[in-house]
Design a protein around this motif. Structure first.
Motif, PDB file in Angstrom:
ATOM      1  N   VAL A  63       0.840  -1.197   0.000  1.00 24.30           N
ATOM      2  CA  VAL A  63       0.000   0.000   0.000  1.00 24.30           C
ATOM      3  C   VAL A  63       0.878   1.252   0.000  1.00 24.30           C
ATOM      4  O   VAL A  63       0.573   2.241  -0.691  1.00 24.30           O
ATOM      5  CB  VAL A  63      -0.961  -0.003   1.205  1.00 24.30           C
ATOM      6  N   LYS A  64       1.972   1.232   0.756  1.00 24.09           N
ATOM      7  CA  LYS A  64       2.896   2.368   0.764  1.00 24.09           C
ATOM      8  C   LYS A  64       3.475   2.610  -0.629  1.00 24.09           C
ATOM      9  O   LYS A  64       3.584   3.766  -1.078  1.00 24.09           O
ATOM     10  CB  LYS A  64       4.028   2.114   1.760  1.00 24.09           C
ATOM     11  N   ILE A  65       3.854   1.526  -1.312  1.00 25.57           N
ATOM     12  CA  ILE A  65       4.397   1.662  -2.661  1.00 25.57           C
ATOM     13  C   ILE A  65       3.355   2.267  -3.595  1.00 25.57           C
ATOM     14  O   ILE A  65       3.648   3.158  -4.397  1.00 25.57           O
ATOM     15  CB  ILE A  65       4.879   0.285  -3.176  1.00 25.57           C
ATOM     16  N   TYR A  66       2.133   1.798  -3.489  1.00 22.41           N
ATOM     17  CA  TYR A  66       1.044   2.318  -4.319  1.00 22.41           C
ATOM     18  C   TYR A  66       0.856   3.819  -4.100  1.00 22.41           C
ATOM     19  O   TYR A  66       0.698   4.589  -5.054  1.00 22.41           O
ATOM     20  CB  TYR A  66      -0.240   1.567  -3.974  1.00 22.41           C
ATOM     21  N   LYS A  67       0.897   4.250  -2.853  1.00 19.88           N
ATOM     22  CA  LYS A  67       0.664   5.658  -2.536  1.00 19.88           C
ATOM     23  C   LYS A  67       1.843   6.553  -2.928  1.00 19.88           C
ATOM     24  O   LYS A  67       1.652   7.671  -3.412  1.00 19.88           O
ATOM     25  CB  LYS A  67       0.392   5.820  -1.039  1.00 19.88           C
ATOM     26  N   ASN A  68       3.063   6.044  -2.702  1.00 18.81           N
ATOM     27  CA  ASN A  68       4.236   6.907  -2.845  1.00 18.81           C
ATOM     28  C   ASN A  68       4.920   6.819  -4.204  1.00 18.81           C
ATOM     29  O   ASN A  68       5.587   7.764  -4.624  1.00 18.81           O
ATOM     30  CB  ASN A  68       5.249   6.590  -1.750  1.00 18.81           C
ATOM     31  N   LEU A  69       4.766   5.692  -4.900  1.00 18.56           N
ATOM     32  CA  LEU A  69       5.452   5.521  -6.176  1.00 18.56           C
ATOM     33  C   LEU A  69       4.492   5.492  -7.359  1.00 18.56           C
ATOM     34  O   LEU A  69       4.900   5.293  -8.499  1.00 18.56           O
ATOM     35  CB  LEU A  69       6.288   4.238  -6.153  1.00 18.56           C
ATOM     36  N   GLU A  70       3.197   5.662  -7.077  1.00 14.42           N
ATOM     37  CA  GLU A  70       2.175   5.708  -8.119  1.00 14.42           C
ATOM     38  C   GLU A  70       2.191   4.468  -9.006  1.00 14.42           C
ATOM     39  O   GLU A  70       2.046   4.546 -10.233  1.00 14.42           O
ATOM     40  CB  GLU A  70       2.325   6.983  -8.963  1.00 14.42           C
ATOM     41  N   THR A  71       2.360   3.326  -8.388  1.00 15.46           N
ATOM     42  CA  THR A  71       2.255   2.045  -9.089  1.00 15.46           C
ATOM     43  C   THR A  71       0.826   1.527  -8.932  1.00 15.46           C
ATOM     44  O   THR A  71       0.044   2.071  -8.139  1.00 15.46           O
ATOM     45  CB  THR A  71       3.215   1.003  -8.484  1.00 15.46           C
ATOM     46  N   PRO A  72       0.452   0.461  -9.662  1.00 11.10           N
ATOM     47  CA  PRO A  72      -0.834  -0.187  -9.368  1.00 11.10           C
ATOM     48  C   PRO A  72      -0.833  -0.722  -7.940  1.00 11.10           C
ATOM     49  O   PRO A  72       0.233  -0.895  -7.329  1.00 11.10           O
ATOM     50  CB  PRO A  72      -0.893  -1.335 -10.392  1.00 11.10           C
TER      51      PRO A  72
END
Length: 264
Positions: free
Chosen positions: A242-251
């Protein structure tokens, strides 16, 4: 199979432990119950399996109110089992094989049926190497697998896991996760409590959030862990995906495998 209606439970000193709990464990095959320390997770588990009796409200088992007599609870525990965080709490014999057979013998199964059921579950969990070893020689993770074997031998349709990964090294954690997935693939349901939000996010298909004895949110993991207000109120950490999704704009990936495939 199991659900509650306005369940309330107080500790012996009168302190409210659970308040107006309404949950339906038919909402998924891998259900998570999460919350900070003292939220009421273990107390809820013990109410759901009939170890504790609510002060008010009901637990329904196959749409019947739980009756707190020996006959009804015996039928309940043939279909609903629990693996405690500390496996020593449910180890009854010094020998692994006899411990797995304990509940079946207690229920007066014939010895030939017991042998078949115990042999099958030993093979399923790949614990042949220590089936004849004294339990006190086993590691923490091995004891947990013995505890699971004792529950699976009863052919329970639903198994509760209280902090299943607590105290396990990475390899044992992987083995435990594989075991739980195998259980679900065989048509059974699992209900887990854990402080590991990465595990809950990746494993569960439905989540209930407890805070100070009350359900404050419920839904699929992606909904729960994207709700900042819920996480803040329940003092929960965001899963790394979830952190990656929020911070790196990935799916928004469901698991580690999806993430690495995307990065290739």
């Amino acid at each position: 199979m199991l659900k509650t209606m306005d369940l309330n439970y107080n500790y012996e000193d009168g302190k409210v432990a659970l308040k107006n709990i309404n949950i339906d464990l038919n909402n998924g095959d891998k259900i998570g119950i999460v919350g900070s320390n003292g939220a009421g997770k273990t107390t809820l588990f013990l109410n759901l399996i009939g170890y504790l009796k609510p002060r008010k409200g009901q637990v329904l088992f196959n749409d019947q109110k739980i009756k707190y007599n020996k006959k009804f609870l015996r039928s309940l525990r043939k279909e609903v089992g629990i693996v405690f965080q500390e496996a020593d709490k449910q180890i009854f014999y010094s020998n692994t094989y006899d411990d797995i057979a304990f509940a079946l013998r207690n229920l007066k199964y014939d010895e030939d049926i017991i042998k078949r059921k115990v042999d099958d579950v030993i093979k399923l969990l790949n614990i042949e190497e220590f089936k004849d070893k004294p339990v006190h020689f086993l590691s923490h993770g091995e004891k947990k697998r013995v505890a699971i074997a004792g529950v699976l031998a009863l052919d329970c349709k639903m198994i509760f896991f209280d902090e299943p990964l607590a105290g396990l090294d990475p390899k044992m954690s992987e083995n435990m996760l594989n075991t739980m997935n195998d259980i679900v693939e065989k048509g059974k349901k699992t209900v887990v409590s854990s402080h590991d939000m990465d595990f809950i996010y990746e494993y569960c298909d439905y989540v209930y959030v407890l805070n100070k004895g009350e359900i404050i949110d419920e839904g699929i993991p992606s909904e729960i862990f994207l709700n900042d207000d819920t996480l803040k109120r329940a003092n929960l950490k965001e899963p790394w995906l979830v952190k990656i999704y929020k911070n790196l704009e990935t799916p928004l990936f469901k698991n580690e495998k999806e993430f690495y495939e995307f990065k290739k």
